[in-house]
Design a protein around this motif. Structure first.
Motif, PDB file in Angstrom:
ATOM      1  N   LYS A   1      52.563  59.626  49.735  1.00  0.00           N
ATOM      2  CA  LYS A   1      52.654  58.611  48.651  1.00  0.00           C
ATOM      3  C   LYS A   1      54.126  58.575  48.180  1.00  0.00           C
ATOM      4  O   LYS A   1      54.351  59.029  47.125  1.00  0.00           O
ATOM      5  CB  LYS A   1      51.723  59.063  47.537  1.00  0.00           C
ATOM      6  CG  LYS A   1      50.317  58.802  47.968  1.00  0.00           C
ATOM      7  CD  LYS A   1      49.395  59.232  46.888  1.00  0.00           C
ATOM      8  CE  LYS A   1      49.053  60.487  47.099  1.00  0.00           C
ATOM      9  NZ  LYS A   1      47.903  61.084  46.267  1.00  0.00           N
TER      10      LYS A   1
ATOM     11  N   TYR B   1      51.354  63.946  58.213  1.00  0.00           N
ATOM     12  CA  TYR B   1      50.234  63.868  57.872  1.00  0.00           C
ATOM     13  C   TYR B   1      49.175  63.450  59.141  1.00  0.00           C
ATOM     14  O   TYR B   1      48.148  62.980  59.245  1.00  0.00           O
ATOM     15  CB  TYR B   1      49.928  62.651  56.747  1.00  0.00           C
ATOM     16  CG  TYR B   1      50.261  63.243  55.253  1.00  0.00           C
ATOM     17  CD1 TYR B   1      49.342  64.049  54.563  1.00  0.00           C
ATOM     18  CD2 TYR B   1      51.645  63.129  54.910  1.00  0.00           C
ATOM     19  CE1 TYR B   1      49.745  64.450  53.180  1.00  0.00           C
ATOM     20  CE2 TYR B   1      52.016  63.750  53.720  1.00  0.00           C
ATOM     21  CZ  TYR B   1      51.190  64.109  52.897  1.00  0.00           C
ATOM     22  OH  TYR B   1      51.269  64.816  51.507  1.00  0.00           O
TER      23      TYR B   1
ATOM     24  N   LYS C   1      53.721  52.890  47.696  1.00  0.00           N
ATOM     25  CA  LYS C   1      52.369  53.406  47.693  1.00  0.00           C
ATOM     26  C   LYS C   1      51.727  52.554  48.687  1.00  0.00           C
ATOM     27  O   LYS C   1      52.060  51.263  49.057  1.00  0.00           O
ATOM     28  CB  LYS C   1      51.576  53.158  46.286  1.00  0.00           C
ATOM     29  CG  LYS C   1      52.249  53.850  45.425  1.00  0.00           C
ATOM     30  CD  LYS C   1      52.143  55.284  45.289  1.00  0.00           C
ATOM     31  CE  LYS C   1      52.692  56.008  43.948  1.00  0.00           C
ATOM     32  NZ  LYS C   1      53.886  56.773  44.316  1.00  0.00           N
TER      33      LYS C   1
ATOM     34  N   ASP D   1      41.562  60.319  52.881  1.00  0.00           N
ATOM     35  CA  ASP D   1      41.005  60.907  51.598  1.00  0.00           C
ATOM     36  C   ASP D   1      42.134  61.322  50.769  1.00  0.00           C
ATOM     37  O   ASP D   1      43.239  61.075  51.293  1.00  0.00           O
ATOM     38  CB  ASP D   1      40.101  61.821  51.840  1.00  0.00           C
ATOM     39  CG  ASP D   1      39.124  61.920  50.648  1.00  0.00           C
ATOM     40  OD1 ASP D   1      39.247  61.451  49.432  1.00  0.00           O
ATOM     41  OD2 ASP D   1      37.928  62.559  50.904  1.00  0.00           O
ATOM     42  N   ILE D   2      42.041  61.650  49.789  1.00  0.00           N
ATOM     43  CA  ILE D   2      42.707  62.281  48.605  1.00  0.00           C
ATOM     44  C   ILE D   2      43.649  63.506  49.415  1.00  0.00           C
ATOM     45  O   ILE D   2      42.855  64.411  50.092  1.00  0.00           O
ATOM     46  CB  ILE D   2      42.072  63.084  47.431  1.00  0.00           C
ATOM     47  CG1 ILE D   2      41.515  61.899  46.577  1.00  0.00           C
ATOM     48  CG2 ILE D   2      43.168  63.864  46.704  1.00  0.00           C
ATOM     49  CD1 ILE D   2      40.563  62.427  45.525  1.00  0.00           C
ATOM     50  N   GLY D   3      44.962  63.549  49.417  1.00  0.00           N
ATOM     51  CA  GLY D   3      45.634  64.465  50.018  1.00  0.00           C
ATOM     52  C   GLY D   3      45.865  64.467  51.442  1.00  0.00           C
ATOM     53  O   GLY D   3      46.606  65.224  52.218  1.00  0.00           O
ATOM     54  N   THR D   4      45.565  63.305  51.984  1.00  0.00           N
ATOM     55  CA  THR D   4      45.517  63.179  53.542  1.00  0.00           C
ATOM     56  C   THR D   4      46.725  61.982  54.112  1.00  0.00           C
ATOM     57  O   THR D   4      46.691  61.808  55.007  1.00  0.00           O
ATOM     58  CB  THR D   4      44.198  62.716  54.283  1.00  0.00           C
ATOM     59  OG1 THR D   4      43.989  61.372  53.598  1.00  0.00           O
ATOM     60  CG2 THR D   4      43.098  63.795  53.920  1.00  0.00           C
TER      61      THR D   4
END
Length: 194
Positions: free
Chosen positions: A104, A147, A109, A98-101
């Protein structure tokens, strides 16, 4: 995956000296395929130059392979990494993607992000994962560990299992034995010659 002049990069090979070659495709261009020499500049941005253009994919793939081999032969350098869309796979073992996991990094990307409905066993049940991401270029160990991402065992930059390494070594040894001329056989005296 990278794009240059409207061409999607299908694959790239980067060599030990920082130079490399790329194969690209642009479906609506007058010349559908291209091979370029390339390098990463000081900011990590891929630069492309010296294009060979054509419409026959097989011929352009051969041109790509020939350019890599010729450069390796002339400059005596090995391949550092091979890049293609979705080539490097990383599993999210602690949470859904998800966002922030996930990382990037600039110019790398994720090509694909996939979440499972629940945490499931992956890689023949060797561990559990919530989902995975694929990248064109490998992540650094720090990026993956920050991460809590686990690289897939079959990523090109991962060491091969010892069983696979042993099989490959056995095949090479067998091929070497097969290419040698048999040693001349010496005639042994039989017991009656004494």
């Amino acid at each position: 995956m990278d794009k240059n002049q409207g061409y999607s990069i299908l694959k790239a090979v980067m060599l030990e000296n920082g130079r490399g070659f790329a194969l690209g495709e642009h479906p609506t261009a007058p010349s559908r395929y291209v091979t370029w020499a390339c390098y990463d500049d000081k900011d990590g941005q891929r630069q492309y130059e010296w294009g060979h253009y054509g419409n026959d994919r097989a011929a352009m793939e051969q041109d790509f392979a020939d350019r890599v081999q010729d450069y390796q032969r002339i400059y005596n350098v090995g391949i550092r990494q091979t890049e293609a869309p979705g080539l490097y796979k990383y599993y999210s073992t602690q949470r859904p993607v998800d966002i922030g996991t996930f990382p990037k990094p600039p110019y790398n990307k994720p090509d694909e992000i996939f979440n499972y409905d629940q945490r499931v066993p992956v890689e023949n049940g060797s561990f559990l994962a919530w989902g995975y991401l694929t990248y064109t270029r490998p992540l650094t160990e720090k990026q993956a560990s920050d991460y809590e991402l686990r690289p897939a065992p079959d990523n090109p930059d991962r060491p091969r299992p010892i069983a696979e390494q042993m099989k490959n070594a056995a095949k090479l040894a067998e091929a070497d034995r097969g290419s040698e001329a048999p040693a001349p056989q010496r005639r042994q005296p039989d017991r009656g010659d004494r």
